[in-house]
Each structure stands twice: as structure tokens, then as C-alpha cells.
Design an enzyme around this catalytic site. Structure first.
Site, short mmCIF file in Angstrom:
data_model
loop_
_atom_site.label_atom_id
_atom_site.label_comp_id
_atom_site.label_asym_id
_atom_site.label_seq_id
_atom_site.Cartn_x
_atom_site.Cartn_y
_atom_site.Cartn_z
N TYR A 42 0.85 -1.19 0.00
CA TYR A 42 0.00 0.00 0.00
C TYR A 42 0.89 1.25 0.00
O TYR A 42 0.51 2.32 -0.47
CB TYR A 42 -0.95 -0.02 1.19
CG TYR A 42 -2.24 0.72 0.95
CD1 TYR A 42 -3.24 0.17 0.17
CD2 TYR A 42 -2.45 1.99 1.50
CE1 TYR A 42 -4.43 0.86 -0.06
CE2 TYR A 42 -3.63 2.68 1.28
CZ TYR A 42 -4.61 2.11 0.50
OH TYR A 42 -5.78 2.79 0.28
N LYS A 60 -3.20 8.39 3.13
CA LYS A 60 -4.42 8.22 3.93
C LYS A 60 -4.22 8.78 5.35
O LYS A 60 -5.16 9.30 5.95
CB LYS A 60 -4.84 6.75 3.98
CG LYS A 60 -5.35 6.21 2.64
CD LYS A 60 -6.51 7.02 2.09
CE LYS A 60 -7.20 6.35 0.91
NZ LYS A 60 -8.17 7.26 0.25
P1 NAP Z 1 -12.80 4.29 -7.95
O1 NAP Z 1 -14.15 3.83 -8.29
O2 NAP Z 1 -11.71 4.03 -8.92
O3 NAP Z 1 -12.87 5.84 -7.56
C1 NAP Z 1 -11.72 6.64 -7.45
C2 NAP Z 1 -12.03 7.93 -8.14
O4 NAP Z 1 -10.98 8.89 -7.93
C3 NAP Z 1 -12.13 7.73 -9.66
O5 NAP Z 1 -13.36 8.27 -10.11
C4 NAP Z 1 -10.96 8.53 -10.17
O6 NAP Z 1 -11.15 9.06 -11.47
C5 NAP Z 1 -10.92 9.63 -9.13
N1 NAP Z 1 -9.72 10.46 -9.27
C6 NAP Z 1 -8.42 10.07 -9.28
N2 NAP Z 1 -7.64 11.15 -9.47
C7 NAP Z 1 -8.47 12.22 -9.57
C8 NAP Z 1 -8.28 13.62 -9.77
N3 NAP Z 1 -7.05 14.16 -9.93
N4 NAP Z 1 -9.37 14.42 -9.83
C9 NAP Z 1 -10.61 13.93 -9.71
N5 NAP Z 1 -10.86 12.63 -9.51
C10 NAP Z 1 -9.80 11.78 -9.44
O7 NAP Z 1 -12.30 3.60 -6.58
P2 NAP Z 1 -12.87 3.62 -5.10
O8 NAP Z 1 -12.27 2.43 -4.46
O9 NAP Z 1 -14.34 3.82 -5.09
O10 NAP Z 1 -12.15 4.90 -4.49
C11 NAP Z 1 -12.85 5.93 -3.82
C12 NAP Z 1 -12.15 6.25 -2.50
O11 NAP Z 1 -12.30 5.14 -1.62
C13 NAP Z 1 -10.64 6.49 -2.63
O12 NAP Z 1 -10.25 7.53 -1.77
C14 NAP Z 1 -10.06 5.16 -2.15
O13 NAP Z 1 -8.74 5.28 -1.68
C15 NAP Z 1 -11.05 4.86 -1.03
N6 NAP Z 1 -11.03 3.50 -0.51
C16 NAP Z 1 -11.14 2.43 -1.35
C17 NAP Z 1 -11.11 1.15 -0.83
C18 NAP Z 1 -11.17 -0.05 -1.75
O14 NAP Z 1 -10.78 -1.15 -1.33
N7 NAP Z 1 -11.64 0.09 -2.98
C19 NAP Z 1 -11.01 0.93 0.55
C20 NAP Z 1 -10.94 2.04 1.39
C21 NAP Z 1 -10.94 3.32 0.85
P3 NAP Z 1 -10.34 8.33 -12.69
O15 NAP Z 1 -10.92 6.95 -12.80
O16 NAP Z 1 -10.61 9.23 -13.85
O17 NAP Z 1 -8.89 8.30 -12.30
#
Ligand code: NAP
Length: 265
Positions: free
Chosen positions: A158, A165
Site C-alpha cells: 500500500y 491516507k
Molecule cells: P474508484 O471507483 O476508482 O474511484 C476513485 C475515483 O478517484 C475515480 O473516479 C478517479 O477518477 C478519481 N480520481 C483520481 N484522481 C483524480 C483527480 N485528480 N481528480 C478527480 N478525480 C480523481 O475507486 P474507489 O475504491 O471507489 O475509491 C474511492 C475512495 O475510496 C478512494 O479515496 C479510495 O482510496 C477509497 N477506498 C477504497 C477502498 C477499496 O478497497 N476500494 C477501501 C478504502 C478506501 P479516474 O478513474 O478518472 O482516475
């Protein structure tokens, strides 16, 4: 379970929905079910079609492109919020990114460019979005973001996202103090691993996913619906006494290292 919350007089901005699996969407779905009007921002034109499909036929929704690291894009986005809604009740920050190279190798080898990118996109954008939202947020508003327990404990591979984070969680506390004067609350949801696009960029995610499920007291990973429910709770007036917190929805994985043995017959 039936619980009804009326948010028909509320307006939200959700930043960071890539597709139906996105955690931002899991929260947005709950807001929409509660009658909230929701604007969405997406990073690149590549994602526009996906978001158009998700929001089609949903009254009170609109979408706008915004690279959250661009001050110009943020200004245009919040001008749109002002034009569409006048005021804002909720901000959901569901954005995270780290360059693949920084997650493939050893943490000690993280370059300053990769460090800056990961912390800028994944943590600083919460601060800058909150700053743009502040003049539009109604007193009593609520901001929610998403984090992961690698901020507190070492999760293999990670790497720099663990540092990002940790910065996001610390920023949540500082923002909560400054915005608390107006009863605006700021919290972050620490979600267990979910199969999203962002998760695909984490090397060894499959192992992380199965280990978390195995060690969790509930014996499974949480569902996106459970993340959505917590998001709705933290945004709604059900949680008016809660701010500055990192709230876990991880089936308890963060408090356990090894799954407890099953009770003997
Ligand atoms: P996701 O569906 O891929 O969403 C992440 C989003 O961030 C995407 O829409 C991405 O857009 C956007 N993004 C990245 N760089 C950006 C920028 N410069 N400006 C605007 N948007 C941007 O994945 P997700 O897992 O739902 O992630 C959402 C949050 O949850 C994140 O903070 C992640 O770290 C957190 N999280 C995820 C998990 C897990 O296991 N999935 C667990 C805990 C926390 P693009 O696709 O265009 O890059």
C-alpha cells in the site's frame, strides 16, 4: 431493514465516481434514495459516459468534469454548484490515486514526484475542495471522505497510499475544528477492501481482500451498501454529534490480526 430519511431539501456534491462499483456511487445511491439532489464530478472525459448512464432518469442530478488537482477546474465546479443549487449541504470526497511504480516497489524507494502526486490527489484535494465548498455550505453541513486502515498499520504494497491516507485523516481533524464553528462536520470513512477500479492498481489486492475477510470478526469484507449506509449516516442529522472522526466499516478487521477460532462443540 426499513429506515427512511427525508433529504428532499438537501443538496450534495459527490466527487470521484468512476462506475457503479465506486464507493462514491454507493454513498450517492443512498442520498438519491433519500430524495437528495446530487451533482457529480468526474476526472476525465473517459468517464463521462459511465456517469451519464448512472444518473440517467434521476431527477435533480447533474455532472461536471473536474480534475480535483486543478484550481481552475475546482473554481468552475463550485461555480456550477452555486448556479445549480445556490447552497450546499453535503460534500463527498471519493478520490484517490498513487502512481503504480510507487506501489509496486519498496516504500523506501518512493520518489518525491510519486509522493507529491499521491498526497496531492488523495489528501490535499480534500482540503482544497472543502475550501471551495465552505462559502456555499449551509450551517450544519457535512463533509465525508474515504480512507483505508493502511494509514495506521503497515499493509504490504500500500506504500505511499498509507502516508496519503494518514494525511487525509489528519486533515479531517483540522478541517473539523475550523468548520465546527458553523456546525459543519468533517469525517472520514475507513472502508474494508472493495473491488473497485482504484483497488485494481494495488499490487496483491486479491491477497489483501481475502486476508481481511479471514481476519475480520464478521468473517467477510463489508459490502458497498454498508459503506453507503455509513456515508448516509455521517452526512445526515442522525450523526450531528460526530466530527473529526475516522469511522470504520470493515467488518471489524482493523481490531483483529487473526480470526478468532470457532467455539468448540
Ligand atoms: P474508484 O471507483 O476508482 O474511484 C476513485 C475515483 O478517484 C475515480 O473516479 C478517479 O477518477 C478519481 N480520481 C483520481 N484522481 C483524480 C483527480 N485528480 N481528480 C478527480 N478525480 C480523481 O475507486 P474507489 O475504491 O471507489 O475509491 C474511492 C475512495 O475510496 C478512494 O479515496 C479510495 O482510496 C477509497 N477506498 C477504497 C477502498 C477499496 O478497497 N476500494 C477501501 C478504502 C478506501 P479516474 O478513474 O478518472 O482516475
Amino acid at each position: 431493514m426499513s429506515l427512511s430519511i427525508d433529504m428532499s431539501d438537501k443538496r450534495a456534491l459527490v466527487m470521484g465516481v468512476a462506475n457503479a462499483r465506486s464507493l462514491g456511487w454507493a454513498i450517492a445511491e443512498r442520498l438519491l434514495e433519500a430524495g437528495c439532489q446530487v451533482g457529480f464530478s468526474y476526472q476525465g472525459e473517459r468517464l463521462r459516459g459511465e456517469l451519464e448512464k448512472l444518473t440517467a432518469g434521476r431527477p435533480g442530478t447533474w455532472i461536471q468534469q473536474c480534475d480535483a488537482t486543478s484550481e481552475e477546474d475546482l473554481s468552475a465546479l463550485f461555480q456550477r454548484v452555486k448556479d445549480e443549487f445556490g447552497e450546499l449541504d453535503f460534500l463527498v470526497h471519493a478520490i484517490g490515486f498513487a502512481p503504480k511504480a510507487a506501489m509496486d516497489g519498496r516504500f523506501i524507494d518512493t520518489t518525491s514526484d510519486d509522493w507529491n502526486t499521491a498526497l496531492n490527489v488523495s489528501a490535499y484535494t480534500l482540503v482544497s475542495a472543502a475550501r471551495h465548498a465552505e462559502p456555499l455550505l449551509r450551517d450544519g453541513g457535512s463533509i465525508v471522505s474515504l480512507t483505508f486502515q493502511a494509514s495506521q498499520r503497515v499493509v504490504p504494497k500500500y506504500n505511499v497510499m498509507g502516508a496519503a491516507k494518514a494525511a487525509l485523516e489528519a486533515s479531517t481533524r483540522y478541517l473539523a475544528v475550523e468548520l465546527g464553528e458553523r456546525q459543519i462536520r468533517v469525517n472520514t470513512i475507513s472502508a474494508g477492501p472493495m473491488r473497485t477500479i482504484a483497488a485494481r492498481s494495488i499490487p496483491a489486492f486479491a491477497m489483501l481482500y481475502s486476508n481481511a475477510a479471514e481476519s475480520a470478526p464478521l468473517g467477510r469484507n463489508p459490502t458497498p451498501e454498508e459503506v453507503g449506509n455509513l456515508g448516509l449516516y455521517l452526512l445526515s442529522d442522525l450523526s450531528t454529534g460526530i466530527t473529526g472522526q475516522t469511522v470504520y466499516v470493515d467488518s471489524g478487521a482493523s481490531i483483529a490480526t487473526v480470526k478468532a477460532p470457532a467455539p468448540q462443540e
